[in-house]
Design a protein around this motif. Structure first.
Motif, PDB file in Angstrom:
ATOM      1  N   ASP A  48       0.710  -0.977  -0.324  1.00 18.53           N
ATOM      2  CA  ASP A  48       0.309  -0.374  -0.070  1.00 18.53           C
ATOM      3  C   ASP A  48       0.183   1.026   0.055  1.00 18.53           C
ATOM      4  N   ALA A  49       2.022   1.368   0.740  1.00 15.28           N
ATOM      5  CA  ALA A  49       2.800   2.519   0.420  1.00 15.28           C
ATOM      6  C   ALA A  49       3.504   2.658  -0.340  1.00 15.28           C
ATOM      7  N   ASP A  51       2.430   1.930  -3.440  1.00 17.42           N
ATOM      8  CA  ASP A  51       1.645   2.062  -4.232  1.00 17.42           C
ATOM      9  C   ASP A  51       0.792   3.460  -4.007  1.00 17.42           C
ATOM     10  N   THR A  52       1.227   3.841  -2.862  1.00 23.69           N
ATOM     11  CA  THR A  52       1.474   5.616  -3.071  1.00 23.69           C
ATOM     12  C   THR A  52       2.047   6.799  -3.636  1.00 23.69           C
ATOM     13  N   HIS A  55       2.012   6.134  -7.353  1.00 24.03           N
ATOM     14  CA  HIS A  55       0.657   6.359  -7.932  1.00 24.03           C
ATOM     15  C   HIS A  55       0.170   7.640  -7.156  1.00 24.03           C
ATOM     16  N   GLY A  56       0.479   7.533  -5.686  1.00 24.80           N
ATOM     17  CA  GLY A  56       0.019   8.738  -4.820  1.00 24.80           C
ATOM     18  C   GLY A  56       0.255  10.477  -5.493  1.00 24.80           C
ATOM     19  N   THR A  57      -0.770  11.083  -5.041  1.00 25.21           N
ATOM     20  CA  THR A  57      -0.348  12.718  -4.850  1.00 25.21           C
ATOM     21  C   THR A  57       1.113  13.423  -4.572  1.00 25.21           C
ATOM     22  N   GLU A  60       1.171  13.393  -0.452  1.00 27.40           N
ATOM     23  CA  GLU A  60       1.346  11.609   0.134  1.00 27.40           C
ATOM     24  C   GLU A  60       2.248  10.976  -0.219  1.00 27.40           C
ATOM     25  N   ARG A  61       2.729  11.707  -1.221  1.00 25.36           N
ATOM     26  CA  ARG A  61       4.542  11.026  -1.451  1.00 25.36           C
ATOM     27  C   ARG A  61       5.387  11.877  -0.716  1.00 25.36           C
ATOM     28  N   GLU A  63       4.593  13.010   2.481  1.00 22.28           N
ATOM     29  CA  GLU A  63       4.717  12.467   3.648  1.00 22.28           C
ATOM     30  C   GLU A  63       4.704  11.388   4.239  1.00 22.28           C
ATOM     31  N   ILE A  64       4.963  10.543   3.240  1.00 18.34           N
ATOM     32  CA  ILE A  64       5.605   9.166   3.556  1.00 18.34           C
ATOM     33  C   ILE A  64       7.083   9.413   3.613  1.00 18.34           C
TER      34      ILE A  64
END
Length: 71
Positions: A48-49, A51-52, A55-57, A60-61, A63-64
């Motif tokens: 899930d992480a 994928d974020t 493909h995340g905004t 979101e990237r 934040e990770i």
């Protein structure tokens, strides 16, 4: 979540180490194959992480990246 945080086991496939799910096809594995077994709950969190990140905004990237402390 980093891959090193995922519970995993590396070893040789014996056919007895882990019972496959009902629909899991292990026919391509042979006794003696080297395999890695992951704890499903941790591995799904990792995917899930991943994928974020892929493909995340941008937020979101970011934040990770911030959580991992890799600027």
């Amino acid at each position: 979540m980093r891959m090193k945080d995922v519970r995993q086991y590396a070893g040789r496939f014996t056919g007895k180490m882990v019972k496959p799910l009902d629909k899991e096809d292990v026919s391509e594995f042979q006794k003696g194959d080297k395999v890695v077994v992951f704890h499903l709950k941790d591995y799904l969190k990792f995917l899930d992480a991943l994928d974020t990140v892929m493909h995340g905004t941008e937020e979101e990237r970011d934040e990770i990246v911030h959580r991992l402390g890799i600027n």
